[in-house]
Design a protein around this motif. Sequence first.
Motif, PDB file in Angstrom:
ATOM      1  N   SER A  21       0.869   4.798  -6.728  1.00 34.30           N
ATOM      2  CA  SER A  21       1.248   3.518  -7.329  1.00 34.30           C
ATOM      3  C   SER A  21       1.119   2.373  -6.333  1.00 34.30           C
ATOM      4  CB  SER A  21       2.693   3.569  -7.839  1.00 34.30           C
ATOM      5  OG  SER A  21       2.826   4.531  -8.841  1.00 34.30           O
ATOM      6  N   ASP A  22       1.520   2.615  -5.093  1.00 35.49           N
ATOM      7  CA  ASP A  22       1.405   1.580  -4.062  1.00 35.49           C
ATOM      8  C   ASP A  22      -0.052   1.222  -3.797  1.00 35.49           C
ATOM      9  OD1 ASP A  22       4.133   1.287  -3.712  1.00 35.49           O
ATOM     10  OD2 ASP A  22       4.226   2.736  -2.062  1.00 35.49           O
ATOM     11  N   VAL A  23      -0.906   2.225  -3.766  1.00 36.38           N
ATOM     12  CA  VAL A  23      -2.335   1.977  -3.528  1.00 36.38           C
ATOM     13  C   VAL A  23      -2.911   1.159  -4.685  1.00 36.38           C
ATOM     14  CG1 VAL A  23      -4.607   3.052  -3.250  1.00 36.38           C
ATOM     15  CG2 VAL A  23      -2.607   4.036  -2.108  1.00 36.38           C
ATOM     16  N   VAL A  24      -2.566   1.520  -5.907  1.00 41.07           N
ATOM     17  CA  VAL A  24      -3.062   0.791  -7.081  1.00 41.07           C
ATOM     18  C   VAL A  24      -2.561  -0.647  -7.046  1.00 41.07           C
ATOM     19  CG1 VAL A  24      -2.927   0.620  -9.601  1.00 41.07           C
ATOM     20  CG2 VAL A  24      -3.330   2.839  -8.521  1.00 41.07           C
ATOM     21  N   ARG A  25      -1.266  -0.836  -6.745  1.00 37.45           N
ATOM     22  CA  ARG A  25      -0.713  -2.196  -6.660  1.00 37.45           C
ATOM     23  C   ARG A  25      -1.456  -3.046  -5.632  1.00 37.45           C
ATOM     24  NH1 ARG A  25       4.083   0.254  -6.308  1.00 37.45           N
ATOM     25  NH2 ARG A  25       4.915   0.612  -8.350  1.00 37.45           N
ATOM     26  N   GLU A  26      -1.724  -2.461  -4.466  1.00 38.07           N
ATOM     27  CA  GLU A  26      -2.450  -3.191  -3.426  1.00 38.07           C
ATOM     28  C   GLU A  26      -3.838  -3.592  -3.894  1.00 38.07           C
ATOM     29  OE1 GLU A  26      -2.538  -0.820   0.094  1.00 38.07           O
ATOM     30  OE2 GLU A  26      -0.457  -1.271   0.616  1.00 38.07           O
ATOM     31  N   ARG A  27      -4.517  -2.673  -4.562  1.00 37.95           N
ATOM     32  CA  ARG A  27      -5.869  -2.976  -5.033  1.00 37.95           C
ATOM     33  C   ARG A  27      -5.852  -4.070  -6.096  1.00 37.95           C
ATOM     34  NH1 ARG A  27      -9.545   2.470  -5.419  1.00 37.95           N
ATOM     35  NH2 ARG A  27      -9.310   3.121  -3.258  1.00 37.95           N
ATOM     36  N   LEU A  28      -4.888  -3.997  -7.019  1.00 36.98           N
ATOM     37  CA  LEU A  28      -4.812  -5.024  -8.054  1.00 36.98           C
ATOM     38  C   LEU A  28      -4.461  -6.387  -7.461  1.00 36.98           C
ATOM     39  CD1 LEU A  28      -3.031  -3.050 -10.906  1.00 36.98           C
ATOM     40  CD2 LEU A  28      -5.423  -3.781 -10.823  1.00 36.98           C
ATOM     41  N   THR A  29      -3.582  -6.388  -6.475  1.00 47.19           N
ATOM     42  CA  THR A  29      -3.221  -7.636  -5.813  1.00 47.19           C
ATOM     43  C   THR A  29      -4.433  -8.230  -5.109  1.00 47.19           C
ATOM     44  OG1 THR A  29      -0.957  -6.871  -5.494  1.00 47.19           O
ATOM     45  CG2 THR A  29      -1.690  -8.681  -4.103  1.00 47.19           C
ATOM     46  N   ALA A  30      -5.213  -7.391  -4.462  1.00 45.30           N
ATOM     47  CA  ALA A  30      -6.414  -7.867  -3.765  1.00 45.30           C
ATOM     48  C   ALA A  30      -7.408  -8.480  -4.745  1.00 45.30           C
ATOM     49  CB  ALA A  30      -7.059  -6.719  -2.995  1.00 45.30           C
ATOM     50  N   ILE A  31      -7.541  -7.883  -5.917  1.00 42.51           N
ATOM     51  CA  ILE A  31      -8.440  -8.441  -6.936  1.00 42.51           C
ATOM     52  C   ILE A  31      -7.935  -9.798  -7.385  1.00 42.51           C
ATOM     53  CG2 ILE A  31      -9.254  -8.186  -9.317  1.00 42.51           C
ATOM     54  CD1 ILE A  31      -9.302  -5.148  -8.807  1.00 42.51           C
ATOM     55  N   GLY A  32      -6.635  -9.898  -7.623  1.00 40.84           N
ATOM     56  CA  GLY A  32      -6.052 -11.161  -8.055  1.00 40.84           C
ATOM     57  C   GLY A  32      -6.203 -12.263  -7.025  1.00 40.84           C
ATOM     58  N   GLU A  33      -6.111 -11.911  -5.757  1.00 43.01           N
ATOM     59  CA  GLU A  33      -6.230 -12.903  -4.696  1.00 43.01           C
ATOM     60  C   GLU A  33      -7.673 -13.352  -4.502  1.00 43.01           C
ATOM     61  OE1 GLU A  33      -4.474 -10.900  -1.390  1.00 43.01           O
ATOM     62  OE2 GLU A  33      -2.430 -11.322  -2.068  1.00 43.01           O
ATOM     63  N   SER A  34      -8.620 -12.530  -4.886  1.00 41.64           N
ATOM     64  CA  SER A  34     -10.019 -12.869  -4.683  1.00 41.64           C
ATOM     65  C   SER A  34     -10.582 -13.736  -5.806  1.00 41.64           C
ATOM     66  CB  SER A  34     -10.861 -11.603  -4.544  1.00 41.64           C
ATOM     67  OG  SER A  34     -10.885 -10.901  -5.772  1.00 41.64           O
TER      68      SER A  34
END
Length: 76
Positions: A21-34
């Motif tokens: 879940s933490d890995v998925v959250r990080e990836r989704l956050t990175a997409i949102g920031e980009s």
Amino acid sequence: MPEALVAQLEAEARRRRLSKSDVVRERLTAIGESRPPALLDAIADVVGSVDGLPRDLSARTKKYLKSTGYGEKRAR
């Protein structure tokens, strides 16, 4: 979710000693920031433009839909 993606997430989670879940959250956050801010600018004029809706509508959508009878079978 495709099995290859699940395997990739599990491997990264094990390697970094994090939950999947933490890995998925990080990836989704990175997409949102980009995302370019232009996307928000394109819809900024309509954000919050509907009056009279509950403040917690997005968090309790199912409750509000159920209270209106949405999705129930109707007599023909």
